[in-house]
Design an enzyme around this catalytic site. Structure first.
Site, PDB file in Angstrom:
ATOM      1  N   LYS A 112       0.711  -1.218  -0.385  1.00  0.00           N
ATOM      2  CA  LYS A 112       0.049   0.150   0.097  1.00  0.00           C
ATOM      3  C   LYS A 112       1.098   1.466   0.097  1.00  0.00           C
ATOM      4  O   LYS A 112       1.523   0.839  -0.505  1.00  0.00           O
ATOM      5  CB  LYS A 112      -0.545   0.072   1.331  1.00  0.00           C
ATOM      6  CG  LYS A 112      -1.528  -1.610   1.098  1.00  0.00           C
ATOM      7  CD  LYS A 112      -2.147  -1.933   0.449  1.00  0.00           C
ATOM      8  CE  LYS A 112      -3.065  -3.573   0.839  1.00  0.00           C
ATOM      9  NZ  LYS A 112      -3.430  -4.218  -0.204  1.00  0.00           N
TER      10      LYS A 112
HETATM   11  C1  LIG Z   1      -4.542  -4.806   0.873  1.00  0.00           C
HETATM   12  C2  LIG Z   1      -5.652  -5.077   0.817  1.00  0.00           C
HETATM   13  C3  LIG Z   1      -6.853  -5.258   1.843  1.00  0.00           C
HETATM   14  C4  LIG Z   1      -6.049  -6.110   2.678  1.00  0.00           C
HETATM   15  O1  LIG Z   1      -4.718  -5.838   3.494  1.00  0.00           O
HETATM   16  P1  LIG Z   1      -4.509  -6.706   4.856  1.00  0.00           P
HETATM   17  O2  LIG Z   1      -3.283  -4.767   5.771  1.00  0.00           O
HETATM   18  O3  LIG Z   1      -2.631  -7.093   4.269  1.00  0.00           O
HETATM   19  O4  LIG Z   1      -4.925  -6.530   5.931  1.00  0.00           O
HETATM   20  C5  LIG Z   1      -7.592  -5.227   2.150  1.00  0.00           C
HETATM   21  N1  LIG Z   1      -8.644  -4.750   0.673  1.00  0.00           N
HETATM   22  C6  LIG Z   1      -8.002  -4.140  -0.420  1.00  0.00           C
HETATM   23  C7  LIG Z   1      -9.164  -4.044  -0.993  1.00  0.00           C
HETATM   24  C8  LIG Z   1      -6.680  -4.066  -0.493  1.00  0.00           C
HETATM   25  O5  LIG Z   1      -6.245  -4.343  -1.227  1.00  0.00           O
END
Ligand SMILES: *Cc1c(COP(=O)(O)O)cnc(C)c1O
Length: 390
Positions: A194
């Site tokens: 992210k």
């Molecule tokens: C990456 C992601 C998640 C999960 O995030 P984590 O912190 O790895 O659990 C959930 N929803 C979306 C849309 C994502 O891109």
């Protein structure tokens, strides 16, 4: 433009990764300070990180958790969603979105997305609502803000809760404000894929103090006094376990890194938007290629830079991915579609034509803070050559 990569010599190492977290000495020093302090689990740095993120996005409360996945789970718990309930989600999302309803025994119901944003929208949610629908998980896919107000206008009068999955969207804006304040429950991720990162981690923003308290309790086994408060207390505090909770805590080491990362957020978003602008310009002359852009109601942080390939391709999407990997570029397929995965094979699914076309025909190009302009030119040159554009 060079087609042969001149960088490095090690086989198997990708010269241009899909993303690279922007971390420096300050993060390392912040983590070291926590370790030297002797208190490394959830404690004062986590509390400080929560206040800082909440202030930065304009949310009333933030509760740090071990991931965005945990945040989505606890959002559905505090909403009281359970067996027999339906939760509308996009299939076109990371699998965690569709898994969340299942954690509470509810049924995920897939809505299609709109072409321009790759997000679900009021007009795609409305057809799949039933009397069992209790919530909608609205994803800001790849950081592109969904039209939040339109979804509230549809759902609020029906008593359907809106949870925002803003895993990718920290620093994106909706109608002039950062994402994080527009719904009662908004979930962020701090995974390295992210924008800002704590290694693993997430945060659930909420407007409601009672929910913030309950989420804090649920992340720590349902106990009514946190371990940190007992540690600080000069008096005997014996905790009680008020309900079945979880271990969804973030550590102070992670939060210390997150505090430094948060200070870099503006610079990161500015740089990502600059690099995205360069991609958009360089790809403008490719006939039939759709490229991610800001929607009319907000701005994206370009957590991912997607392109949708034209229908009448001389080659396949996967061949293009392979060609890039041979040139030491590491792209990714576009956003996955949960309903096509074995884990969801038992769900009855309405037709999702836009989702299926986008997941088949899109790909994500590398985009990271320290990316060089020559890296971008290299990526663009391979893509254009595969698409038969000079
Ligand atoms: C990456 C992601 C998640 C999960 O995030 P984590 O912190 O790895 O659990 C959930 N929803 C979306 C849309 C994502 O891109």
């Amino acid at each position: 433009m060079r087609l042969q990569s001149s960088q490095g010599g090690q086989t198997g190492q990708q010269a241009i990764p899909i993303i690279k977290p922007w971390l420096g000495e300050e993060e390392a020093a912040a983590a070291a300070d926590v370790i030297s302090s002797g208190w490394i689990a959830q404690g004062p740095r986590v509390a400080e990180f929560e206040r800082a993120v909440a202030a930065s996005v304009g949310a009333a409360h933030g509760v740090a958790l071990s991931s965005c996945t945990a945040s989505l789970h606890l959002a559905l718990v505090v909403l009281g969603i359970g067996p027999g309930d339906e939760v509308v989600v996009p299939s076109l999302s990371f699998i965690a979105t569709a898994n969340a309803p299942r954690y509470v025994g509810a049924k995920p119901v897939f809505a299609d997305v709109t072409e321009s944003t790759q997000n679900i929208a009021a007009e795609t949610i409305e057809p799949v609502l039933t009397t069992d629908t209790k919530a909608v998980i609205l994803v800001h896919q790849a950081g592109v803000p969904a039209d939040i107000d339109a979804v509230h206008d549809l759902c609020d009068p029906l008593g359907i809760a809106v949870v925002e999955d803003a895993a990718c969207a920290i620093g994106s804006t909706y109608r002039g404000h950062r994402i994080g304040r527009h719904s009662d429950l908004v979930a962020f991720s701090f995974h390295p894929r992210k924008v800002i990162t704590t290694g693993e981690g997430g945060m659930l923003m909420t407007t409601r103090p009672d929910w913030a308290d309950r989420i804090r309790r649920l992340r720590e086994h349902g106990m009514n006094v946190s371990a940190a408060s007992r540690h600080e207390s000069r008096y005997l505090l014996i905790e009680e376990y008020l309900e079945t909770g979880f271990n969804y805590r973030m550590t102070d080491i992670q939060a210390a890194v997150g505090l430094v990362q948060l200070r870099r957020l503006d610079a990161m978003v500015t740089r990502r938007r600059e690099l995205a602008g360069r991609y958009r310009e360089a790809l403008a002359d490719v006939p039939g290629l759709q490229v991610v852009d800001d929607p009319p109601w907000g701005t994206t942080n370009y957590q991912s830079f997607w392109v949708v390939l034209p229908d009448d391709l001389p080659t396949s999407r996967n061949d293009i991915l392979r060609a890039m990997m041979q040139e030491r570029v590491s792209p990714r397929r576009g956003i996955m579609a949960a309903h096509l995965e074995p884990a969801f094979a038992d769900e009855a699914v309405a037709s999702l034509p836009v989702t299926e076309r986008l997941t088949r025909q899109s790909l994500l190009l590398p985009l990271f803070h320290t990316m060089e302009e020559s890296d971008q030119e290299h990526v663009v040159a391979i893509l254009k050559s595969e698409l038969g554009v000079a």
